[in-house]
Write a protein that holds these residues in place. Sequence first.
Motif, PDB file in Angstrom:
ATOM      1  N   VAL A 105       1.068  -4.496   7.450  1.00  0.00           N
ATOM      2  CA  VAL A 105       1.200  -5.744   6.697  1.00  0.00           C
ATOM      3  C   VAL A 105       0.535  -5.596   5.329  1.00  0.00           C
ATOM      4  O   VAL A 105       1.095  -5.998   4.303  1.00  0.00           O
ATOM      5  CB  VAL A 105       0.606  -6.933   7.482  1.00  0.00           C
ATOM      6  CG1 VAL A 105       0.463  -8.166   6.592  1.00  0.00           C
ATOM      7  CG2 VAL A 105       1.488  -7.257   8.686  1.00  0.00           C
ATOM      8  N   HIS A 106      -0.637  -4.995   5.311  1.00  0.00           N
ATOM      9  CA  HIS A 106      -1.363  -4.811   4.044  1.00  0.00           C
ATOM     10  C   HIS A 106      -0.559  -3.900   3.108  1.00  0.00           C
ATOM     11  O   HIS A 106      -0.483  -4.156   1.911  1.00  0.00           O
ATOM     12  CB  HIS A 106      -2.756  -4.207   4.305  1.00  0.00           C
ATOM     13  CG  HIS A 106      -3.736  -5.176   4.864  1.00  0.00           C
ATOM     14  ND1 HIS A 106      -4.395  -6.099   4.087  1.00  0.00           N
ATOM     15  CD2 HIS A 106      -4.166  -5.395   6.137  1.00  0.00           C
ATOM     16  CE1 HIS A 106      -5.203  -6.823   4.850  1.00  0.00           C
ATOM     17  NE2 HIS A 106      -5.061  -6.420   6.111  1.00  0.00           N
ATOM     18  N   SER A 107       0.041  -2.851   3.662  1.00  0.00           N
ATOM     19  CA  SER A 107       0.789  -1.955   2.787  1.00  0.00           C
ATOM     20  C   SER A 107       2.119  -2.583   2.369  1.00  0.00           C
ATOM     21  O   SER A 107       2.612  -2.354   1.268  1.00  0.00           O
ATOM     22  CB  SER A 107       0.984  -0.584   3.437  1.00  0.00           C
ATOM     23  OG  SER A 107       1.939  -0.652   4.467  1.00  0.00           O
ATOM     24  N   ALA A 108       2.728  -3.385   3.258  1.00  0.00           N
ATOM     25  CA  ALA A 108       4.008  -4.015   2.903  1.00  0.00           C
ATOM     26  C   ALA A 108       3.813  -5.045   1.798  1.00  0.00           C
ATOM     27  O   ALA A 108       4.656  -5.182   0.920  1.00  0.00           O
ATOM     28  CB  ALA A 108       4.643  -4.652   4.126  1.00  0.00           C
ATOM     29  N   GLN A 110       1.151  -5.099  -0.105  1.00  0.00           N
ATOM     30  CA  GLN A 110       0.234  -4.439  -1.033  1.00  0.00           C
ATOM     31  C   GLN A 110      -1.078  -5.209  -1.173  1.00  0.00           C
ATOM     32  O   GLN A 110      -1.564  -5.473  -2.249  1.00  0.00           O
ATOM     33  CB  GLN A 110       0.901  -4.227  -2.383  1.00  0.00           C
ATOM     34  CG  GLN A 110       2.062  -3.278  -2.273  1.00  0.00           C
ATOM     35  CD  GLN A 110       2.695  -3.029  -3.605  1.00  0.00           C
ATOM     36  OE1 GLN A 110       2.305  -3.567  -4.620  1.00  0.00           O
ATOM     37  NE2 GLN A 110       3.698  -2.185  -3.607  1.00  0.00           N
ATOM     38  N   ILE A 111      -1.590  -5.597  -0.019  1.00  0.00           N
ATOM     39  CA  ILE A 111      -2.881  -6.285   0.035  1.00  0.00           C
ATOM     40  C   ILE A 111      -3.922  -5.201   0.310  1.00  0.00           C
ATOM     41  O   ILE A 111      -3.754  -4.385   1.219  1.00  0.00           O
ATOM     42  CB  ILE A 111      -2.917  -7.329   1.162  1.00  0.00           C
ATOM     43  CG1 ILE A 111      -1.789  -8.352   0.978  1.00  0.00           C
ATOM     44  CG2 ILE A 111      -4.283  -8.006   1.239  1.00  0.00           C
ATOM     45  CD1 ILE A 111      -1.633  -9.285   2.151  1.00  0.00           C
ATOM     46  N   PRO A 112      -5.009  -5.219  -0.457  1.00  0.00           N
ATOM     47  CA  PRO A 112      -6.019  -4.191  -0.177  1.00  0.00           C
ATOM     48  C   PRO A 112      -6.674  -4.444   1.195  1.00  0.00           C
ATOM     49  O   PRO A 112      -6.897  -5.570   1.582  1.00  0.00           O
ATOM     50  CB  PRO A 112      -7.051  -4.374  -1.284  1.00  0.00           C
ATOM     51  CG  PRO A 112      -6.683  -5.600  -2.017  1.00  0.00           C
ATOM     52  CD  PRO A 112      -5.332  -6.068  -1.566  1.00  0.00           C
ATOM     53  N   PRO A 113      -6.912  -3.390   1.939  1.00  0.00           N
ATOM     54  CA  PRO A 113      -7.547  -3.557   3.273  1.00  0.00           C
ATOM     55  C   PRO A 113      -8.937  -4.142   3.133  1.00  0.00           C
ATOM     56  O   PRO A 113      -9.609  -3.914   2.144  1.00  0.00           O
ATOM     57  CB  PRO A 113      -7.598  -2.146   3.850  1.00  0.00           C
ATOM     58  CG  PRO A 113      -7.241  -1.211   2.753  1.00  0.00           C
ATOM     59  CD  PRO A 113      -6.675  -1.996   1.610  1.00  0.00           C
ATOM     60  N   PRO A 114      -9.342  -4.917   4.112  1.00  0.00           N
ATOM     61  CA  PRO A 114     -10.657  -5.572   4.029  1.00  0.00           C
ATOM     62  C   PRO A 114     -11.803  -4.593   4.126  1.00  0.00           C
ATOM     63  O   PRO A 114     -11.816  -3.563   4.606  1.00  0.00           O
ATOM     64  CB  PRO A 114     -10.667  -6.527   5.216  1.00  0.00           C
ATOM     65  CG  PRO A 114      -9.569  -6.117   6.134  1.00  0.00           C
ATOM     66  CD  PRO A 114      -8.648  -5.240   5.335  1.00  0.00           C
TER      67      PRO A 114
END
Length: 114
Positions: A105-108, A110-114
């Motif tokens: 989900v983060h890569s789709a 493009q959210i930086p991982p927590p």
Amino acid sequence: MEQDHLAESLNDLLTNVSTMIRGELQETNNVLELVEKMNTRVAEEYKGFGDVASGLTIFVEQLKCKSGSFDEYVQQIDTIEQQVTEFEAVISMLDKYVSLLESKVHSAYQIPPP
């Protein structure tokens, strides 16, 4: 006179030997009486130990009967332990999938991982 003296000496010798033998026999008799008393005392002690052992045997049998009633609960606890182990394995697998899903989900998006 010399024969009287010889007879008297021989009589004294036999009397002294007889006295010595009587003393030795009395000493042996005393030792045997002591051993008999000691054997009696030991027999009484062992009888007491036998009574204790009998009591312990009865106690162990009672414990076996009581512990037998816990067998069902022990089996239930074993079953629960097995289920918990399996549940932990499922949770661990789900945790890995959730982590994998979060990373996708983060890569789709493009959210930086927590």
